[in-house]
Design a protein around this motif. Sequence first.
Motif, PDB file in Angstrom:
ATOM      1  N   ALA A  37       9.585   6.930   9.684  1.00  0.00           N
ATOM      2  CA  ALA A  37       8.250   6.419   9.982  1.00  0.00           C
ATOM      3  C   ALA A  37       7.698   5.636   8.792  1.00  0.00           C
ATOM      4  O   ALA A  37       7.744   6.115   7.647  1.00  0.00           O
ATOM      5  N   ASN A  38       7.209   4.426   9.082  1.00  0.00           N
ATOM      6  CA  ASN A  38       6.591   3.571   8.060  1.00  0.00           C
ATOM      7  C   ASN A  38       7.512   3.325   6.869  1.00  0.00           C
ATOM      8  O   ASN A  38       7.083   3.303   5.715  1.00  0.00           O
ATOM      9  N   SER A  39       8.796   3.172   7.157  1.00  0.00           N
ATOM     10  CA  SER A  39       9.763   2.951   6.082  1.00  0.00           C
ATOM     11  C   SER A  39      10.945   2.152   6.618  1.00  0.00           C
ATOM     12  O   SER A  39      11.214   2.140   7.822  1.00  0.00           O
ATOM     13  N   LYS A  40      11.653   1.500   5.684  1.00  0.00           N
ATOM     14  CA  LYS A  40      12.869   0.786   6.046  1.00  0.00           C
ATOM     15  C   LYS A  40      14.105   1.663   5.859  1.00  0.00           C
ATOM     16  O   LYS A  40      15.209   1.261   6.223  1.00  0.00           O
TER      17      LYS A  40
END
Length: 331
Positions: free
Chosen positions: A262-265
């Motif tokens: 979540a909210n990350s690469k």
Amino acid sequence: MKVRISLFFALFVGLFQIGFGQEVLVSSDGQRGYLLGPGDIVTGKVLNEPQFDFVATIDEDGKFQVPFFDKSVFAKCRTENELRGDVTQLLAKYLRTPQVSVTVTERKSRPPASIYGEVKTPQTVDLRRKATLLELLSFAGGVTEDAGGTVQVFRTQPLMCSEDGEEDPLATNSEDRLEVPSRIYSLSNIRQGRAEANPVIYPGDVIVVLKAAPIYIMGEVIQPVGMRLPEGGLSLAQALAMVGGVRREAKTKDVKIYRLKANSKDRETISVNYDNIKKGQQKDVMLEPYDIIEVDKSKKSIQKIIFETITGVGRQAAASMTGSITNRILY
């Protein structure tokens, strides 16, 4: 949901309107009719009194001028019939029972609504009556097979002639004029006829049917491929079946799913026992957007290695013997 409008977005919408034909939704019976706005051009004619004829453009304040009169006529959010009554009342000061006609000759106050993305017929629509999101999606031929489960509606300008008590569901309290309010609606809810998922579309609105997110399947499968998640979702077992299944050498007890955090690469690794899923001993895993599924190759057992070595040596010996023996013919 809010997004910041950019020059590219504005240019794209403009090019879109040029590239596709524009359709018109006309007023149906029982509705008030076209409501004028700034930029519209009206033409007035007086029977047997051509000196009072006029062509006027509605100004930014929603008004226009009639020849020989200092007082402006307010036209914003009013109909042709209502304007005819006002103009007739003005001319009655000079003429006895004037016969007046007032018509809108050019409608420039409202830009068309645009429909693009994953629809079969992207187009612009000149709205001359109220229309809903479902109606316009149908007008565009429905969605394509690559459509995801969401539709985004952008409101590029505030409502001009809203009815009493009518509130804009996309309105924003932000003072930033560069922000364009938008909202995402579920295609499933739209098809089910839910009122909250079927808003009224206004002139200037931009409707975007979003493309389904991709997933990727690689490794020991019959047909490694990238595919898009359908609206109703897709499980691991279904995805593997869609690519023809796994190969004989596949390591089915340890299928890897690389999933975005979540909210990350960065990605996390999920290990799944596909054999247990097929036996019903483990719950199938629902895939998420941008998942990468890797089916690795299983390691060979010692017995298989010995067997392949022996059979391989035997084949080599047979081949060498066959190559060294002279072939003769006895008559």
